[in-house]
Design an enzyme around this catalytic site. Structure first.
Site, PDB file in Angstrom:
ATOM      1  N   HIS A   1       0.811  -1.226   0.000  1.00 58.96           N
ATOM      2  CA  HIS A   1       0.000   0.000   0.000  1.00 58.96           C
ATOM      3  C   HIS A   1       0.844   1.276   0.000  1.00 58.96           C
ATOM      4  CE1 HIS A   1      -0.057  -0.572   4.650  1.00 58.96           C
ATOM      5  NE2 HIS A   1       0.885   0.282   4.339  1.00 58.96           N
TER       6      HIS A   1
ATOM      7  N   HIS B   1      10.124  -3.689   4.291  1.00 55.98           N
ATOM      8  CA  HIS B   1      10.554  -2.307   4.123  1.00 55.98           C
ATOM      9  C   HIS B   1      10.850  -1.654   5.461  1.00 55.98           C
ATOM     10  CE1 HIS B   1       6.134  -1.720   4.434  1.00 55.98           C
ATOM     11  NE2 HIS B   1       6.249  -0.391   4.465  1.00 55.98           N
TER      12      HIS B   1
ATOM     13  N   HIS C   1      -1.980   4.767   9.671  1.00 55.58           N
ATOM     14  CA  HIS C   1      -0.667   5.429   9.758  1.00 55.58           C
ATOM     15  C   HIS C   1      -0.768   6.808  10.397  1.00 55.58           C
ATOM     16  CE1 HIS C   1      -0.196   2.479   6.494  1.00 55.58           C
ATOM     17  NE2 HIS C   1       1.101   2.550   6.654  1.00 55.58           N
TER      18      HIS C   1
ATOM     19  N   GLU D   1       4.109  -4.941   8.606  1.00 54.87           N
ATOM     20  CA  GLU D   1       2.764  -4.877   8.001  1.00 54.87           C
ATOM     21  C   GLU D   1       2.321  -6.232   7.448  1.00 54.87           C
ATOM     22  OE1 GLU D   1       2.813  -0.135   6.768  1.00 54.87           O
ATOM     23  OE2 GLU D   1       3.109  -1.639   5.203  1.00 54.87           O
TER      24      GLU D   1
END
Ligand code: DHB
Ligand code: FE
Length: 284
Positions: free
Chosen positions: A12, A193, A59, A240
Site C-alpha cells: 500500500h 521495508h 498510519h 505490516e
C-alpha cells in the site's frame, strides 16, 4: 449463507497512489508492479464480491501514538478518506456494512479478543490504494467494507500467532453470517521495508518469498516468529505482513493460489500482490 470467496494481498505504498493520479501505470518504473494487478482484477471479475473485510494498519490518520488500539474494527455506515500530506488525491468514501461489522465485533469479543469498536473511522492509503488497484476508474466502489486495523506502528505489537488467530476468528464468524453476500478479505501493506534510521531502504527478498509461500501453503509456519523477529527480518514497517497473516487466517484451512507478483522496489518497499482463492482448486 455468506461465502468467503478468497483473499487479495497487496502493498500500500503511498507513491502508488501518486502514480495512479499521474497515469504512470505503463511507465518503466511502475509497470512491473501494476502488471501484477491484471490477474487480481480478472479474479475479482469472476469472484464478484459484495463486501470486503480489510485487514490494514492506520498510519496516524485515525489513530495516533497517544491512542493506538491493537485491533480496531470499524462499525460505521461510511468511511471517509483524507489526504495525509503525501499529495494523494482524496478518495471517494466507502460504504460500510454496520450489520456485518457488529456481527464480527460480537463474535470477536465472545472469542475473547479485546478489540476497539469504531462507529466513526477514517481510512488512509493502506485501505484506499489496494482498492484503487483492484477497481480503477469506478464511479462507485463495488464493495461495502469492514475495516479491521492492526497496530503495526507502536510497540508492543501483536504477534503473528495472535494475528493469525484474529483472522481465523473473523473467518469463523463470517461462516456463521446468515446473509448471502460474497465476501473478499484483504490484507494490505508490506512486504519488507524500513523507512527510517540506519537501515532505511532495507529489503529482504528471501524472507518475503518465504512469507508468500507460507501464506499460500502453511501459514502456521509464520507463527514461529515474534513481531520483533519480523522487524529484524523484514524491517520496521515490514511488520505490516501482520495484516496479510490475519487476512490469510480468515480464509479457512484450504486455499489455492491464483496469482502472485513480487517487485523490488516501489519507493522503499518490496511491493507484492497475491490472490488466494478459498477452498481447494476445482478440477479443470
Ligand atoms: C512507504 C511504504 C508504506 O507502507 C507506507 O505506509 C508509507 C510509505 C514507502 O515505501 O514509501
Ligand atoms: Fe504502510
Amino acid at each position: 449463507m455468506a461465502e468467503v470467496v478468497g483473499g487479495v494481498f497487496a502493498s500500500h505504498v503511498p507513491a502508488i497512489g501518486g502514480a495512479i493520479a499521474r497515469g504512470l501505470q505503463q511507465d518503466p518504473y511502475w509497470s512491473p508492479f501494476f502488471a501484477g494487478f491484471d490477474a487480481v482484477r480478472a479474479w475479482l471479475g469472476r469472484a464478484r464480491p459484495d463486501v470486503a473485510v480489510v485487514f490494514y494498519n492506520d498510519h496516524g490518520l485515525n489513530f495516533f501514538l497517544d491512542k493506538l488500539p491493537t485491533f480496531a474494527v470499524g462499525a460505521a455506515a461510511e468511511y471517509g478518506n483524507a489526504d495525509e500530506g503525501w499529495g494523494l488525491p482524496v478518495s471517494k468514501p466507502f460504504a460500510g456494512d454496520p450489520a456485518l461489522s457488529w456481527h464480527l465485533i460480537e463474535a470477536l469479543v465472545a472469542d475473547e479478543f479485546d478489540i476497539t469498536t469504531c462507529q466513526s473511522m477514517l481510512i488512509d492509503h493502506a485501505l484506499t490504494i489496494p482498492m484503487q488497484l483492484c477497481w480503477p476508474d469506478v464511479a462507485e466502489w463495488p464493495v461495502r467494507i469492514v475495516p479491521i486495523a492492526i497496530n503495526t506502528v507502536q510497540h508492543p505489537l501483536p504477534s503473528p500467532a495472535r494475528c493469525l488467530a484474529l483472522g481465523r476468528a473473523v473467518g469463523r464468524a463470517l461462516a456463521r453470517w446468515p446473509g448471502d453476500e460474497r465476501i473478499v478479505v484483504f490484507g494490505t501493506g508490506g512486504l519488507s521495508h524500513q523507512l527510517e534510521g540506519p537501515r532505511a531502504g532495507f529489503i529482504n527478498s528471501d524472507f518475503d518469498r518465504r512469507c508468500m509461500d507460507a501464506l499460500a501453503n502453511e501459514p502456521d509456519l509464520l507463527t514461529r516468529h515474534s513481531s520483533l523477529d519480523i522487524v529484524e527480518l523484514a524491517g520496521s514497517q515490514g511488520v505490516e505482513i501482520l495484516n496479510w497473516i490475519a487476512a490469510r487466517g480468515a480464509l479457512g484451512a484450504a486455499t489455492h493460489e491464483i496469482c502472485r507478483n513480487y517487485h523490488i522496489p516501489i519507493s522503499n518497499t518490496a511491493a507484492a500482490s497475491m490472490v488466494l482463492e478459498a477452498g481447494l482448486a476445482r478440477a479443470a
